[in-house]
Motif scaffolding. Sequence first.
Motif, PDB file in Angstrom:
ATOM      1  N   ALA A 185       9.998  26.811 -12.584  1.00  0.00           N
ATOM      2  CA  ALA A 185       8.639  26.292 -12.405  1.00  0.00           C
ATOM      3  C   ALA A 185       7.621  27.292 -12.953  1.00  0.00           C
ATOM      4  O   ALA A 185       6.608  26.910 -13.539  1.00  0.00           O
ATOM      5  N   TRP A 186       7.902  28.582 -12.777  1.00  0.00           N
ATOM      6  CA  TRP A 186       6.996  29.626 -13.291  1.00  0.00           C
ATOM      7  C   TRP A 186       7.256  29.927 -14.770  1.00  0.00           C
ATOM      8  O   TRP A 186       6.644  30.827 -15.329  1.00  0.00           O
ATOM      9  N   ARG A 187       8.240  29.269 -15.332  1.00  0.00           N
ATOM     10  CA  ARG A 187       8.643  29.468 -16.736  1.00  0.00           C
ATOM     11  C   ARG A 187       9.057  30.902 -17.029  1.00  0.00           C
ATOM     12  O   ARG A 187       8.851  31.395 -18.140  1.00  0.00           O
ATOM     13  N   ILE A 188       9.579  31.562 -15.987  1.00  0.00           N
ATOM     14  CA  ILE A 188      10.205  32.869 -16.244  1.00  0.00           C
ATOM     15  C   ILE A 188      11.549  32.566 -16.903  1.00  0.00           C
ATOM     16  O   ILE A 188      11.870  33.075 -17.968  1.00  0.00           O
TER      17      ILE A 188
ATOM     18  N   PRO B 195      26.570  28.810  -9.967  1.00  0.00           N
ATOM     19  CA  PRO B 195      26.255  27.426 -10.343  1.00  0.00           C
ATOM     20  C   PRO B 195      24.863  27.051  -9.835  1.00  0.00           C
ATOM     21  O   PRO B 195      24.410  27.604  -8.819  1.00  0.00           O
ATOM     22  N   ASP B 196      24.207  26.122 -10.519  1.00  0.00           N
ATOM     23  CA  ASP B 196      22.813  25.793 -10.174  1.00  0.00           C
ATOM     24  C   ASP B 196      22.633  25.480  -8.682  1.00  0.00           C
ATOM     25  O   ASP B 196      21.642  25.874  -8.079  1.00  0.00           O
ATOM     26  N   GLY B 197      23.607  24.790  -8.110  1.00  0.00           N
ATOM     27  CA  GLY B 197      23.504  24.410  -6.698  1.00  0.00           C
ATOM     28  C   GLY B 197      23.505  25.614  -5.759  1.00  0.00           C
ATOM     29  O   GLY B 197      23.068  25.510  -4.614  1.00  0.00           O
ATOM     30  N   ASP B 198      24.021  26.751  -6.239  1.00  0.00           N
ATOM     31  CA  ASP B 198      24.087  27.964  -5.396  1.00  0.00           C
ATOM     32  C   ASP B 198      23.141  29.050  -5.888  1.00  0.00           C
ATOM     33  O   ASP B 198      23.311  30.224  -5.558  1.00  0.00           O
ATOM     34  N   SER B 199      22.184  28.664  -6.724  1.00  0.00           N
ATOM     35  CA  SER B 199      21.279  29.674  -7.301  1.00  0.00           C
ATOM     36  C   SER B 199      19.919  29.609  -6.607  1.00  0.00           C
ATOM     37  O   SER B 199      19.118  28.711  -6.874  1.00  0.00           O
ATOM     38  N   PRO B 200      19.657  30.536  -5.684  1.00  0.00           N
ATOM     39  CA  PRO B 200      18.419  30.428  -4.903  1.00  0.00           C
ATOM     40  C   PRO B 200      17.146  30.593  -5.728  1.00  0.00           C
ATOM     41  O   PRO B 200      16.084  30.122  -5.334  1.00  0.00           O
ATOM     42  N   ASN B 201      17.243  31.278  -6.874  1.00  0.00           N
ATOM     43  CA  ASN B 201      16.013  31.619  -7.609  1.00  0.00           C
ATOM     44  C   ASN B 201      15.657  30.671  -8.747  1.00  0.00           C
ATOM     45  O   ASN B 201      14.514  30.672  -9.219  1.00  0.00           O
ATOM     46  N   THR B 202      16.634  29.889  -9.215  1.00  0.00           N
ATOM     47  CA  THR B 202      16.405  29.144 -10.458  1.00  0.00           C
ATOM     48  C   THR B 202      15.210  28.199 -10.394  1.00  0.00           C
ATOM     49  O   THR B 202      14.356  28.218 -11.281  1.00  0.00           O
TER      50      THR B 202
END
Length: 324
Positions: free
Chosen positions: A221-224, A209-216
């Motif tokens: 922001a880098w649009r990867i 889940p987004d709250g537990d996603s360290p990389n998102t």
Amino acid sequence: MTQQLTDTPTDQQLEDHFEGRVANDQRIEPRDWMPDGYRKTLVRQISQHAHSEIIGMQPEGNWLTRAPSLRRKAILLAKVQDEAGHGLYLYSAAETLGADREDLTTKLISSRQKYSSIFNYPTLNFADIGVIGWLVDGAAICNQVPLCRSSYGPYARAMVRVCKEESFHQRQGYELLMTMMRGTAAQQEMVQEATNRWWWPSLMMFGPPDGDSPNTQQSMAWRIKRHTNDELRQKFVDMTVPQAEALGVTLPDPELVWNSESERHDFGTPDWDEFKNVLKGNGPCNAERVERRRRAHEDGQWVRDAAAAHAVKQAARQQTEALA
Ligand code: BYC
């Protein structure tokens, strides 16, 4: 407008130039300056993605010798070969960032790099082949179409071809399931049972889940990444519900319901403990998948040696011809 760089730019100017290109949706190419973190994140994501394609050949490859007809066998063979091709495009994309393919493979077979959790589940009968096409490739398309707009050029371009092939994969799976659903009660039951087993692991493919996603956050922001894990999971659920209805199967989630206010489906929570456990290497097939890949790599050593010897001979021959 992105600022032009001077002949001897400072680190700050390089960084600003990079950020400007990303903000303007201009592609970053292999020779462009990029922050170390951007390069590292891409190598991580692209190599995990490549490993997933290669390991992903195993669950389906398991049914090649037992496909129920020549037609089904030819389709499955083509699909499994496509996955090998996807792996190769992706390893090549990782190489443009300075990664070494042998090193990536070593990290995979020593379990130091991840691959998608989904491939640690077994394929128990031929309906699984249809359900993998429908749900797993369906989830892959949902996740990968936005990656065609990823900021790193070689990754984005690889994704265009991958997505075209994935959509054939998804359709072949759905067509197989449609055929089974028009068949006997036993075949219909096989499809339902396979759907029950693959549904939740398919939702886990989108990541925590987004709250537990360290990389998102940084990857967005880098649009990867162009969408968060939860956004894509939601999109997949909304896309899949009508497909399940058309097939005549029930998705195994009692909390799945249309929410007319938010205009999307509400759905239950995947078992995130199970997900974490699979990532730790304790899923039903982790050990088997990695061991098989390790053996295949070792068995292929003579092919790599022969190709390298041939390349040396060819280079020597070309040199002799050039001097003649
Ligand atoms: N399984 O911060 P997060 C296919 C890891 S191939 C395993 O959200 P991120 C197909 C994640 O890597 C399908 N690991 O990470 C092939 C990170 O690990 P680190 C593969 C997962 O990168 C053959 C940590 O958990 N598709 O479809 O922002 C036949 C924290 O996560 C998973 C791709 O690889 C998972 N499900 O987002 C048929 C697509 N989820 O930091 C079909 C490209 C997360 O410890 N990848 N992790 O190294 C992506 O889009 C993103 O990397 C993810 C994760 C959405 C998967």
